[in-house]
Design an enzyme around this catalytic site. Sequence first.
Site, PDB file in Angstrom:
ATOM      1  N   ASP A 231       0.826  -1.198   0.000  1.00 51.10           N
ATOM      2  CA  ASP A 231       0.000   0.000   0.000  1.00 51.10           C
ATOM      3  C   ASP A 231       0.873   1.265   0.000  1.00 51.10           C
ATOM      4  O   ASP A 231       1.859   1.350   0.747  1.00 51.10           O
ATOM      5  CB  ASP A 231      -0.862  -0.025   1.271  1.00 51.10           C
ATOM      6  CG  ASP A 231      -1.927   1.055   1.300  1.00 51.10           C
ATOM      7  OD1 ASP A 231      -2.813   1.003   0.444  1.00 51.10           O
ATOM      8  OD2 ASP A 231      -1.871   1.921   2.187  1.00 51.10           O
ATOM      9  N   GLU A 314       1.693  -0.596  -5.091  1.00 51.36           N
ATOM     10  CA  GLU A 314       0.691   0.432  -5.377  1.00 51.36           C
ATOM     11  C   GLU A 314       1.443   1.754  -5.305  1.00 51.36           C
ATOM     12  O   GLU A 314       1.694   2.287  -4.227  1.00 51.36           O
ATOM     13  CB  GLU A 314      -0.443   0.439  -4.350  1.00 51.36           C
ATOM     14  CG  GLU A 314      -1.542   1.402  -4.772  1.00 51.36           C
ATOM     15  CD  GLU A 314      -2.106   2.310  -3.680  1.00 51.36           C
ATOM     16  OE1 GLU A 314      -3.144   2.924  -3.916  1.00 51.36           O
ATOM     17  OE2 GLU A 314      -1.495   2.442  -2.607  1.00 51.36           O
TER      18      GLU A 314
HETATM   19  C1  GLC Z   1      -4.098   3.119  -0.666  1.00 51.72           C
HETATM   20  C2  GLC Z   1      -5.341   2.279  -0.538  1.00 51.72           C
HETATM   21  C3  GLC Z   1      -6.464   3.158  -0.134  1.00 51.72           C
HETATM   22  C4  GLC Z   1      -6.151   3.774   1.205  1.00 51.72           C
HETATM   23  C5  GLC Z   1      -4.811   4.494   1.173  1.00 51.72           C
HETATM   24  C6  GLC Z   1      -4.311   4.796   2.560  1.00 51.72           C
HETATM   25  O1  GLC Z   1      -4.196   4.056  -1.672  1.00 51.72           O
HETATM   26  O2  GLC Z   1      -5.565   1.590  -1.728  1.00 51.72           O
HETATM   27  O3  GLC Z   1      -7.675   2.477  -0.087  1.00 51.72           O
HETATM   28  O4  GLC Z   1      -7.140   4.675   1.581  1.00 51.72           O
HETATM   29  O5  GLC Z   1      -3.827   3.712   0.565  1.00 51.72           O
HETATM   30  O6  GLC Z   1      -3.895   3.618   3.186  1.00 51.72           O
END
Ligand code: GLC
Length: 596
Positions: A231, A314
Amino acid sequence: MGRVSDATTQSPTAPGSTVHPADAPDAPWWRHAVIYQVYPRSWADADGDGMGDLPGITARLPYLRDLGVDAIWLSPFYVSPMNDAGYDVADYRDIDPRFGTLADADAMVETAHGLGLKVLVDIVPNHTSSEHAWFREALASPPGSPERDRYLFREGRGPNGERPPNNWPSVFGGRGWSRVTEADGTPGQWYLHLFDVTQPDLNWDNPEVRAEFESVLRFWCDRGVDGFRVDVAHGLVKREGLPDWHGRVGLYDEVVTEEGPEDGDAPGTDTDVLDHTATSSSPMWDQDGVHQIYREWRAVLDSYGEPDRILCAEAWVKPESRLALYVRPDEMHQAFNFDFLESPWDAAALRAVVESSVRVNDGVGAPTTWVLSNHDVVRHASRLGLDQSLPRPNGITAEDPQPDAGLGLRRARAATALMLALPGGAYLYQGEELGLPEHTTMPDEFRQDPTFHHTNGEVAGRDGCRVPMPWTKDSPSFGFGPGGTPWLPQPQAYGDLAVDQQDGVPGSTLELYRSLLALRRRHRLGRSVLAWDERCSDSVVAFRATADDGSSVLVVTNLGPDALTLPAAEVLVTSGPLDDGRLPTDTTVWLRSTDA
Ligand code: GLC
């Protein structure tokens, strides 16, 4: 640090020439896997409390084997106060009681493996929940203590420290800093939270933080998981000195103002939001220091030997050459290709992003990881039914322009058929195989995304793509659970799209996905050679995917207004009906091609 050329500046490869070479026949699983994202709150509710859970997931896993995916990724199921739907983790080594127990997690992994499915879990290293034991200890400890040094505590600016240490807003809106009250009752230091106020950012310069996350990786590897979706992978390291920032303010593409906040000031308005996508000047995103962390993580995973366990980033990073740095051979295995997700429905744009993505990834020896939907973006069955000249919105409310549902679904099916023929790996988001649209008319009182609340409802946020799955039309909550009210309301339209309404029905979106996944596997499309076909034009994307046995599939997507005449060849699959043998607008066909 290795440099990667910026492929976007290069001209497209001529039709017939190879854009991307074949992957080795014995390439590891993750280089061409299709991975299905399960959003645990919304997939299947076994205990009837209105929220999905691990036993519900385990019971439904045969559906995914039959769909034909290789692996699942689960969004967080850890102990959490759920201020950001579980991305605010209070204990990385235990399951939230709403989702089950560690024994349920073990049973889920074992069942998945028994069905031939690998399992990825989410790891959230940029921040913890404010209910994490570390943050409680930090609050109970004085400034300058080792407990505070696990997070980013700073003195405020101004004579009494009453202004935040810098001008960074939060991604969810409002300022990115909050001030604590010290033990003696006086206003004290500030802590950084790039997301919600209950998600304090960790200090990755602290060796204890690094050691802790390596230990968490081992904890889950020891329980048998096959990898991690990382994440906010681009956020962990901040520029030294935490300087003020003058970039764009907006969430995803939801630009609120073009001007950054004033030096040393709180954001201009309460609804300012920090853009999640790194640019070259962002002091909070995509700092070079993140790469050493992932090298260390790769070594941890590699120490488990075969079969490979993987990391998927991500990372909202531009340009693609910066993203490719995350997937160099000694770092992560995959990184979501958000440029593909963000491409408008336009032949030239799609072709350009496909070519530039595979080029930069080939430059570092990595596969490209395609994705069209996830739990943070408007579902592509709705997104592609919106005006394509406008920026991608962060959620849709009843007051906003509504997507054209028919057009969106038609394009979504064509886009998925294009994506699943491309070389590399792909992620699917739960429910897209049913053609689920975004819930665009959800009443405000149900909305839970912190973005909606921090922006005083100005930005709708992500609830509309997180609505529970419809399994059976004629059951309460469309078969999501045995009773109770689902945690988010389902739109009526989900009834006709339920699994039982599409199962075995020729032409349904579910059967289309099953066919695409079976054919992709049969023709080894994830490992194939990619070459553009001469049919490419301003309104057509066409390519040949050639497998190592020489068999070739011609893939044509027609984005133009007129139906296209197709060459005489066996039709393997189409995303929608042909029109007297011709390919209508917004339709993709896979043809068995002999003249490659
Ligand atoms: C990432 C997740 C999202 C979350 C953010 C903070 O972007 O995919 O859902 O709100 O991180 O953890």
